[in-house]
Design a protein around this motif. Structure first.
Motif, PDB file in Angstrom:
ATOM      1  N   ALA A 286     -35.419 -17.647  16.572  1.00  0.00           N
ATOM      2  CA  ALA A 286     -35.548 -18.591  17.683  1.00  0.00           C
ATOM      3  C   ALA A 286     -34.340 -19.509  17.660  1.00  0.00           C
ATOM      4  CB  ALA A 286     -36.837 -19.396  17.569  1.00  0.00           C
ATOM      5  N   ILE A 287     -33.810 -19.740  18.849  1.00  0.00           N
ATOM      6  CA  ILE A 287     -32.612 -20.548  19.004  1.00  0.00           C
ATOM      7  C   ILE A 287     -32.954 -21.757  19.855  1.00  0.00           C
ATOM      8  CG2 ILE A 287     -30.217 -20.565  19.785  1.00  0.00           C
ATOM      9  CD1 ILE A 287     -31.900 -17.273  19.545  1.00  0.00           C
ATOM     10  N   ASP A 288     -32.561 -22.924  19.365  1.00  0.00           N
ATOM     11  CA  ASP A 288     -32.745 -24.176  20.087  1.00  0.00           C
ATOM     12  C   ASP A 288     -31.355 -24.746  20.333  1.00  0.00           C
ATOM     13  OD1 ASP A 288     -33.497 -26.596  21.155  1.00  0.00           O
ATOM     14  OD2 ASP A 288     -34.337 -27.394  19.285  1.00  0.00           O
ATOM     15  N   GLY A 289     -30.803 -24.474  21.517  1.00  0.00           N
ATOM     16  CA  GLY A 289     -29.430 -24.878  21.802  1.00  0.00           C
ATOM     17  C   GLY A 289     -28.492 -24.128  20.879  1.00  0.00           C
ATOM     18  N   ALA A 290     -27.750 -24.850  20.043  1.00  0.00           N
ATOM     19  CA  ALA A 290     -26.823 -24.230  19.098  1.00  0.00           C
ATOM     20  C   ALA A 290     -27.393 -24.209  17.678  1.00  0.00           C
ATOM     21  CB  ALA A 290     -25.481 -24.961  19.120  1.00  0.00           C
ATOM     22  N   GLU A 291     -28.713 -24.344  17.561  1.00  0.00           N
ATOM     23  CA  GLU A 291     -29.346 -24.292  16.250  1.00  0.00           C
ATOM     24  C   GLU A 291     -30.182 -23.030  16.122  1.00  0.00           C
ATOM     25  OE1 GLU A 291     -32.426 -26.649  13.281  1.00  0.00           O
ATOM     26  OE2 GLU A 291     -32.298 -27.279  15.366  1.00  0.00           O
TER      27      GLU A 291
ATOM     28  N   ARG B  79     -23.566 -14.768  21.383  1.00  0.00           N
ATOM     29  CA  ARG B  79     -23.947 -15.478  22.605  1.00  0.00           C
ATOM     30  C   ARG B  79     -23.597 -16.955  22.576  1.00  0.00           C
ATOM     31  NH1 ARG B  79     -25.326 -11.006  22.271  1.00  0.00           N
ATOM     32  NH2 ARG B  79     -26.039  -9.683  23.964  1.00  0.00           N
ATOM     33  N   HIS B  80     -23.057 -17.412  21.476  1.00  0.00           N
ATOM     34  CA  HIS B  80     -22.682 -18.821  21.355  1.00  0.00           C
ATOM     35  C   HIS B  80     -21.212 -18.989  20.969  1.00  0.00           C
ATOM     36  CE1 HIS B  80     -27.047 -19.228  21.354  1.00  0.00           C
ATOM     37  NE2 HIS B  80     -26.837 -20.464  21.757  1.00  0.00           N
ATOM     38  N   ARG B  81     -20.391 -18.069  21.422  1.00  0.00           N
ATOM     39  CA  ARG B  81     -18.939 -18.198  21.195  1.00  0.00           C
ATOM     40  C   ARG B  81     -18.490 -19.527  21.806  1.00  0.00           C
ATOM     41  NH1 ARG B  81     -17.169 -14.724  17.783  1.00  0.00           N
ATOM     42  NH2 ARG B  81     -17.888 -12.595  18.006  1.00  0.00           N
ATOM     43  N   GLY B  82     -17.625 -20.216  21.115  1.00  0.00           N
ATOM     44  CA  GLY B  82     -17.153 -21.498  21.613  1.00  0.00           C
ATOM     45  C   GLY B  82     -18.030 -22.665  21.197  1.00  0.00           C
ATOM     46  N   GLU B  83     -19.121 -22.391  20.480  1.00  0.00           N
ATOM     47  CA  GLU B  83     -20.012 -23.446  20.002  1.00  0.00           C
ATOM     48  C   GLU B  83     -20.111 -23.381  18.483  1.00  0.00           C
ATOM     49  OE1 GLU B  83     -23.853 -24.031  22.129  1.00  0.00           O
ATOM     50  OE2 GLU B  83     -23.267 -22.177  23.147  1.00  0.00           O
TER      51      GLU B  83
ATOM     52  N   ASP C 194     -23.297 -24.784   8.892  1.00  0.00           N
ATOM     53  CA  ASP C 194     -22.643 -24.665  10.208  1.00  0.00           C
ATOM     54  C   ASP C 194     -21.755 -23.438  10.213  1.00  0.00           C
ATOM     55  OD1 ASP C 194     -23.738 -27.065  11.032  1.00  0.00           O
ATOM     56  OD2 ASP C 194     -21.853 -28.176  11.001  1.00  0.00           O
ATOM     57  N   ARG C 195     -21.573 -22.909  11.395  1.00  0.00           N
ATOM     58  CA  ARG C 195     -20.586 -21.853  11.627  1.00  0.00           C
ATOM     59  C   ARG C 195     -19.670 -22.375  12.728  1.00  0.00           C
ATOM     60  NH1 ARG C 195     -18.934 -17.328  14.353  1.00  0.00           N
ATOM     61  NH2 ARG C 195     -18.404 -15.534  13.065  1.00  0.00           N
ATOM     62  N   ALA C 196     -18.410 -22.547  12.399  1.00  0.00           N
ATOM     63  CA  ALA C 196     -17.452 -23.130  13.335  1.00  0.00           C
ATOM     64  C   ALA C 196     -17.349 -22.292  14.595  1.00  0.00           C
ATOM     65  CB  ALA C 196     -16.089 -23.270  12.670  1.00  0.00           C
ATOM     66  N   ALA C 197     -17.081 -22.985  15.692  1.00  0.00           N
ATOM     67  CA  ALA C 197     -16.912 -22.336  16.991  1.00  0.00           C
ATOM     68  C   ALA C 197     -15.722 -21.384  16.956  1.00  0.00           C
ATOM     69  CB  ALA C 197     -16.708 -23.387  18.067  1.00  0.00           C
ATOM     70  N   LEU C 198     -15.912 -20.220  17.541  1.00  0.00           N
ATOM     71  CA  LEU C 198     -14.826 -19.258  17.711  1.00  0.00           C
ATOM     72  C   LEU C 198     -14.648 -18.990  19.189  1.00  0.00           C
ATOM     73  CD1 LEU C 198     -15.803 -16.670  14.954  1.00  0.00           C
ATOM     74  CD2 LEU C 198     -14.108 -18.489  14.808  1.00  0.00           C
ATOM     75  N   CYS C 199     -13.440 -18.733  19.596  1.00  0.00           N
ATOM     76  CA  CYS C 199     -13.178 -18.432  21.005  1.00  0.00           C
ATOM     77  C   CYS C 199     -13.603 -17.033  21.347  1.00  0.00           C
ATOM     78  CB  CYS C 199     -11.696 -18.600  21.316  1.00  0.00           C
ATOM     79  SG  CYS C 199     -11.190 -20.304  21.026  1.00  0.00           S
TER      80      CYS C 199
END
Length: 157
Positions: A71-76, A102-106, A152-157
């Protein structure tokens, strides 16, 4: 999304009995690793206590049977459970990779109970790093104090 024989798809109400089986088995294992066996709450109650369906729920299928869910809550990444009989077969990796894709850039966030080394290794393999260790009340069962690794996993482009 397909990862070999693993298919990731949105949750459907017909999945509920299987999610309860998976959670209740895997959660007991998770809590045992953290020394918190007595903190177990079955999914039927935990889903209410912790708002599972306030999040976006996805399932992983193997051979047409639900093998795990997240389950995903925003970027968590708020929930991740895999049938213990199917551990180390790529189900957890496929679910997490689906979220990452699905959360590239976040920057993605999650928490792992201290003591849950298998989960922590999985997340580290997929690029998550521990940024903090925190202690507080267990969400959904506030009678217990827990220590978690905030990752955390840093945002990737």
């Amino acid at each position: 999304m397909c990862s070999g024989k693993i298919v990731i798809r949105p949750y459907a109400p017909r999945d509920w009995p299987r999610l309860m089986e998976i959670h209740d088995q895997a959660r007991r294992d998770e809590l045992a690793l953290a020394g918190l066996r007595d903190a177990f709450v079955p999914l039927a109650q935990a889903a209410v206590n912790e708002g599972l369906f306030d999040d976006t729920v996805i399932v992983a299928e193997m051979a047409g049977r639900v093998a795990g869910f997240a389950a995903i809550d925003g970027a968590e990444l708020a929930w991740l459970y895999v049938d213990p009989l199917l551990s180390r077969q790529g189900v957890g990796s496929a679910l997490v990779q689906y979220v990452i894709d699905r959360h590239r850039g976040e920057t993605l966030h999650l928490e792992v109970l201290a003591g849950n080394a298998p989960a922590r290794r999985l997340y580290e393999k997929l690029g998550f790093r521990t940024v903090e260790t925190a202690t507080g009340r267990m969400p959904g069962n506030e009678r217990f104090t827990v220590t978690v690794n905030c990752m955390d996993r840093a945002a990737l482009c």
